[in-house]
Design a protein around this motif. Structure first.
Motif, PDB file in Angstrom:
ATOM      1  N   ALA A 126      -3.236   1.965   8.813  1.00 33.44           N
ATOM      2  CA  ALA A 126      -4.315   0.437   7.487  1.00 33.44           C
ATOM      3  C   ALA A 126      -5.127   1.418   6.833  1.00 33.44           C
ATOM      4  O   ALA A 126      -5.647   1.885   6.367  1.00 33.44           O
ATOM      5  CB  ALA A 126      -4.821  -0.941   7.845  1.00 33.44           C
ATOM      6  N   ALA A 127      -5.595   2.416   8.499  1.00 36.34           N
ATOM      7  CA  ALA A 127      -6.668   3.837   7.640  1.00 36.34           C
ATOM      8  C   ALA A 127      -6.080   4.677   6.980  1.00 36.34           C
ATOM      9  O   ALA A 127      -6.861   6.182   6.803  1.00 36.34           O
ATOM     10  CB  ALA A 127      -6.785   3.737   9.649  1.00 36.34           C
ATOM     11  N   MET A 128      -5.018   4.700   6.385  1.00 35.02           N
ATOM     12  CA  MET A 128      -4.088   5.590   6.211  1.00 35.02           C
ATOM     13  C   MET A 128      -4.122   5.668   4.416  1.00 35.02           C
ATOM     14  O   MET A 128      -4.482   6.345   3.546  1.00 35.02           O
ATOM     15  CB  MET A 128      -2.890   5.739   6.240  1.00 35.02           C
ATOM     16  N   ARG A 129      -5.095   4.310   4.021  1.00 29.21           N
ATOM     17  CA  ARG A 129      -5.060   4.391   2.790  1.00 29.21           C
ATOM     18  C   ARG A 129      -6.105   5.076   2.373  1.00 29.21           C
ATOM     19  O   ARG A 129      -7.382   5.708   2.662  1.00 29.21           O
ATOM     20  CB  ARG A 129      -5.644   3.056   2.683  1.00 29.21           C
ATOM     21  N   TYR A 158      11.990   1.607   9.213  1.00 28.91           N
ATOM     22  CA  TYR A 158      11.810   0.936   7.897  1.00 28.91           C
ATOM     23  C   TYR A 158      10.958  -0.775   8.779  1.00 28.91           C
ATOM     24  O   TYR A 158       9.494  -1.418   8.286  1.00 28.91           O
ATOM     25  CB  TYR A 158      12.840   0.553   6.871  1.00 28.91           C
ATOM     26  N   THR A 159      12.042  -1.597   9.247  1.00 24.40           N
ATOM     27  CA  THR A 159      11.215  -2.695   9.797  1.00 24.40           C
ATOM     28  C   THR A 159      10.534  -2.591  10.218  1.00 24.40           C
ATOM     29  O   THR A 159       9.274  -3.242  11.044  1.00 24.40           O
ATOM     30  CB  THR A 159      13.144  -3.144  10.700  1.00 24.40           C
ATOM     31  N   GLU A 160      10.209  -1.464  11.294  1.00 26.11           N
ATOM     32  CA  GLU A 160       9.400  -1.787  12.842  1.00 26.11           C
ATOM     33  C   GLU A 160       8.307  -1.536  12.206  1.00 26.11           C
ATOM     34  O   GLU A 160       6.841  -2.258  12.404  1.00 26.11           O
ATOM     35  CB  GLU A 160       9.422  -1.213  13.922  1.00 26.11           C
ATOM     36  N   SER A 161       8.002  -0.412  11.054  1.00 27.68           N
ATOM     37  CA  SER A 161       6.641   0.114  10.589  1.00 27.68           C
ATOM     38  C   SER A 161       6.481  -1.614   9.198  1.00 27.68           C
ATOM     39  O   SER A 161       5.401  -1.337   8.244  1.00 27.68           O
ATOM     40  CB  SER A 161       6.811   1.476   9.498  1.00 27.68           C
ATOM     41  N   ASP A 162       6.791  -2.620   8.985  1.00 26.11           N
ATOM     42  CA  ASP A 162       6.786  -3.577   8.008  1.00 26.11           C
ATOM     43  C   ASP A 162       7.133  -2.847   6.340  1.00 26.11           C
ATOM     44  O   ASP A 162       5.709  -2.544   6.209  1.00 26.11           O
ATOM     45  CB  ASP A 162       4.677  -3.905   8.981  1.00 26.11           C
ATOM     46  N   SER A 163       7.667  -1.888   6.860  1.00 25.67           N
ATOM     47  CA  SER A 163       7.544  -1.226   5.160  1.00 25.67           C
ATOM     48  C   SER A 163       8.100  -2.189   4.699  1.00 25.67           C
ATOM     49  O   SER A 163       9.061  -2.818   4.163  1.00 25.67           O
ATOM     50  CB  SER A 163       8.017  -0.153   5.072  1.00 25.67           C
ATOM     51  N   THR A 176       6.229   2.659   1.068  1.00 19.05           N
ATOM     52  CA  THR A 176       4.965   1.529   0.643  1.00 19.05           C
ATOM     53  C   THR A 176       5.310   0.641   1.921  1.00 19.05           C
ATOM     54  O   THR A 176       6.072  -0.055   2.400  1.00 19.05           O
ATOM     55  CB  THR A 176       5.635   0.944  -0.591  1.00 19.05           C
ATOM     56  N   LEU A 177       3.630   0.398   2.095  1.00 21.14           N
ATOM     57  CA  LEU A 177       3.362  -0.819   2.755  1.00 21.14           C
ATOM     58  C   LEU A 177       3.471  -1.804   2.975  1.00 21.14           C
ATOM     59  O   LEU A 177       2.819  -2.018   1.540  1.00 21.14           O
ATOM     60  CB  LEU A 177       2.657  -0.060   4.212  1.00 21.14           C
ATOM     61  N   ASP A 178       4.211  -2.734   3.561  1.00 22.46           N
ATOM     62  CA  ASP A 178       3.770  -4.454   3.124  1.00 22.46           C
ATOM     63  C   ASP A 178       1.912  -4.547   3.381  1.00 22.46           C
ATOM     64  O   ASP A 178       1.448  -5.121   4.616  1.00 22.46           O
ATOM     65  CB  ASP A 178       4.631  -5.314   3.871  1.00 22.46           C
ATOM     66  N   ASP A 179       1.339  -4.836   2.183  1.00 20.70           N
ATOM     67  CA  ASP A 179      -0.253  -5.106   2.746  1.00 20.70           C
ATOM     68  C   ASP A 179      -0.222  -6.684   3.655  1.00 20.70           C
ATOM     69  O   ASP A 179      -0.900  -6.303   4.742  1.00 20.70           O
ATOM     70  CB  ASP A 179      -0.677  -5.660   1.513  1.00 20.70           C
ATOM     71  N   ASN A 180       1.160  -7.443   4.017  1.00 18.11           N
ATOM     72  CA  ASN A 180      -0.029  -8.094   4.343  1.00 18.11           C
ATOM     73  C   ASN A 180       0.667  -8.152   5.225  1.00 18.11           C
ATOM     74  O   ASN A 180       0.327  -9.304   6.436  1.00 18.11           O
ATOM     75  CB  ASN A 180       1.390  -9.314   3.941  1.00 18.11           C
ATOM     76  N   MET A 198       1.049  -1.479  -0.243  1.00 13.77           N
ATOM     77  CA  MET A 198      -0.046   0.379   0.392  1.00 13.77           C
ATOM     78  C   MET A 198       1.199   1.182   0.263  1.00 13.77           C
ATOM     79  O   MET A 198       2.209   1.293   0.821  1.00 13.77           O
ATOM     80  CB  MET A 198      -0.963   0.118   1.425  1.00 13.77           C
ATOM     81  N   ASN A 199       0.536   1.762  -0.444  1.00 13.15           N
ATOM     82  CA  ASN A 199       1.824   3.194  -0.836  1.00 13.15           C
ATOM     83  C   ASN A 199       0.539   4.165  -0.014  1.00 13.15           C
ATOM     84  O   ASN A 199      -0.054   4.982   0.446  1.00 13.15           O
ATOM     85  CB  ASN A 199       1.503   3.918  -2.012  1.00 13.15           C
ATOM     86  N   LEU A 200       1.754   5.651  -0.035  1.00 15.49           N
ATOM     87  CA  LEU A 200       1.138   6.553   1.074  1.00 15.49           C
ATOM     88  C   LEU A 200       1.323   8.164   0.580  1.00 15.49           C
ATOM     89  O   LEU A 200       2.769   8.342   0.081  1.00 15.49           O
ATOM     90  CB  LEU A 200       1.608   6.350   2.791  1.00 15.49           C
ATOM     91  N   HIS A 201       0.768   8.722   0.519  1.00 14.14           N
ATOM     92  CA  HIS A 201       1.459  10.360   0.546  1.00 14.14           C
ATOM     93  C   HIS A 201       2.368  10.300   1.538  1.00 14.14           C
ATOM     94  O   HIS A 201       2.489   9.969   2.158  1.00 14.14           O
ATOM     95  CB  HIS A 201      -0.185  11.372   1.244  1.00 14.14           C
ATOM     96  N   GLU A 202       2.958  11.177   0.812  1.00 16.98           N
ATOM     97  CA  GLU A 202       4.585  11.788   1.039  1.00 16.98           C
ATOM     98  C   GLU A 202       3.856  12.536   3.225  1.00 16.98           C
ATOM     99  O   GLU A 202       5.006  12.640   4.375  1.00 16.98           O
ATOM    100  CB  GLU A 202       5.265  12.965   1.031  1.00 16.98           C
ATOM    101  N   TYR A 203       3.107  13.033   3.641  1.00 19.27           N
ATOM    102  CA  TYR A 203       2.819  13.520   4.582  1.00 19.27           C
ATOM    103  C   TYR A 203       2.687  12.617   5.704  1.00 19.27           C
ATOM    104  O   TYR A 203       3.446  12.222   6.778  1.00 19.27           O
ATOM    105  CB  TYR A 203       1.473  14.600   5.096  1.00 19.27           C
ATOM    106  N   GLN A 204       2.276  11.527   5.435  1.00 23.82           N
ATOM    107  CA  GLN A 204       1.220  10.162   6.227  1.00 23.82           C
ATOM    108  C   GLN A 204       2.695   9.598   6.578  1.00 23.82           C
ATOM    109  O   GLN A 204       3.112   9.241   7.861  1.00 23.82           O
ATOM    110  CB  GLN A 204       0.458   9.084   5.242  1.00 23.82           C
ATOM    111  N   GLY A 205       3.962   9.320   5.196  1.00 24.79           N
ATOM    112  CA  GLY A 205       5.157   8.834   5.116  1.00 24.79           C
ATOM    113  C   GLY A 205       6.156   9.715   6.600  1.00 24.79           C
ATOM    114  O   GLY A 205       6.818   8.838   7.538  1.00 24.79           O
TER     115      GLY A 205
END
Ligand code: GDP
Ligand code: MN
Length: 396
Positions: free
Chosen positions: A239-242, A197-202, A226-230, A1-8
């Motif tokens: 997930a709510a950032m989608r 990176y590791t703790e956000s499961d990106s 980019t977050l790992d969907d799984n 799942m991709n995020l916006h800059e501000y969310q990232g």
């Protein structure tokens, strides 16, 4: 799942990564309020207005602009919000901008010139390690740097079991040519970035540019995350950032119906159960001289309702010239699927492309009979090759 800059940036900052600070806005009035607040908090005089869309290269397309006073913030926000932003990474139609990020200006003059670096964190599948890729040539297209000056791109491989070691963080700061305070700041920055990176499961971080300010702070000015969907089940807040406005509408509809659907460029729609069979079916279509229009896994319970939904989704794609249904009845009985196909066909009433159905497994004979006696423009096939030949025939 991709995020916006501000969310990232929000995620990065929650792990202690220094960022260019900003507030998101949906109207020019909100943009002005955001700018005032940022001035109070950071002392910034100038602001940057940045379009929030899921695409890079926004600067080149006119989606990132510097505002030197509140009036300019209002004007520029007014121009950018609602515009169709075309960048080297969007289609020709571009992407509609719904929000802008108002940020502090971090390129202020000082003792030294600000410098832009490139940094990404990703998984190297070949080595089974994480990788920090970085370069002194930030701010521009990393693909161009890779083509023209590949020696200016460095890699630091990180063993996921050990994490980023302090000597590795120092090597990165050294290779970027830093010293003194900036060196120390950079080691802190990459350490926090790797942890994030590791703790956000990106599955991908791309920070371009990472900025060394004129007073030797190291901050993330941009963030592609980019977050790992799984792994989203572990991060309900992420997930709510989608933002479904940024996604392919058919893929969104499919996900909501519990179907795995990926839109592709071809002309043969596929309806298959099981990802492996779906891949094999796509190969089959190519062999038959077609191109798959989609990947669609209807899953284990291919009942009438799901089959109808799947037809619906496939037919939203105007380039579909034929549909191949290839279902193995292991858990689900073939005759039930066949009934589903027939019912869906009748219910929809507007299917005007040929359909080839191959059902194998439990009650396959009954299923074939059902299809053949339905009186509909649906052809049955028993063997894989037979299905391929029939696809070939309807295409030519
Ligand atoms: P992208 O074009 O989508 O990659 O968006 P970025 O967030 O990377 O911004 C594009 C460019 O805008 C950066 O490379 C900078 O040159 C410029 N920029 C970003 N933030 C600032 C800022 O605070 N001040 C100034 N003057 N320029 C900025
Ligand atoms: Mn960028």
């Amino acid at each position: 799942m991709n995020l916006h800059e501000y969310q990232g940036k929000e995620i990065l900052n929650s792990f202690g990564v220094e960022i260019q600070r900003g507030i998101v806005a949906e109207t020019p009035e909100e943009a002005v309020e955001a700018a005032k607040k940022l001035t109070e908090e950071t002392g910034t005089g100038w602001h940057v207005v940045k379009a929030q869309v899921h695409a890079g290269g926004r600067g080149k397309g006119g989606g990132v602009k510097l505002a030197k006073n509140l009036k300019e913030v209002e004007e520029i926000a007014g121009e950018i919000i609602g515009m169709n932003l075309v960048t080297p990474q969007t289609s020709e139609e571009g992407k509609k901008v719904n929000q802008v990020l108002i940020t502090e200006d971090v390129y202020y003059p000082g003792d030294s010139e600000p410098e832009e670096y490139y940094m990404s964190v990703l998984l190297n599948r070949a080595t089974g390690k994480n990788m920090i890729m970085y370069s002194t040539e930030g701010g521009m297209d990393i693909e161009t740097v890779a083509d023209e000056t590949p020696h200016l791109i460095f890699n630091e491989e990180v063993d996921p079991a050990l994490g980023l070691m302090p000597f590795q963080a120092r090597r990165i700061a050294f290779n970027l040519g830093l010293s003194g305070k900036a060196f120390k700041q950079m080691t802190k920055f990459v350490t926090a970035l790797y942890k994030a990176y590791t703790e956000s499961d990106s599955s991908l971080f791309e920070i371009n540019p990472v900025l060394k300010t004129s007073d030797d702070k190291i901050i993330a000015v941009d963030a592609k995350v980019t977050l790992d969907d799984n792994a989203l089940f572990r991060h309900k807040d992420y997930a709510a950032m989608r933002d479904t406005r940024e996604e392919n509408p058919v893929e969104v509809e499919a996900r909501e119906a519990g179907l795995s659907y990926v839109d592709l460029d071809g002309n043969v729609g596929c309806m298959v159960n099981g990802a492996g069979l779906a891949m094999a079916t796509m190969d089959l279509i190519k062999q038959a001289g077609g191109e798959p229009a989609n990947f669609l896994d209807v899953g284990g319970t291919a009942d009438a309702e799901r089959v109808e939904k799947a037809f619906n989704l496939i037919l939203k794609d105007p380039s579909v010239k034929a549909i191949l249904v290839n279902i193995f009845g292991g858990i689900v009985r073939c005759d039930r699927v066949a009934q589903g196909v027939v019912d869906a066909y009748k219910n929809m009433g507007n299917i005007d492309v040929p359909i080839i159905v191959r059902l194998q497994g439990t009650n396959a004979d009954k299923a074939k009979e059902l299809i053949d006696n339905s009186g509909l423009a649906v052809e049955s096939a028993v063997e894989f090759q037979e299905a391929a030949d029939k696809v070939h025939k309807v295409l030519s």
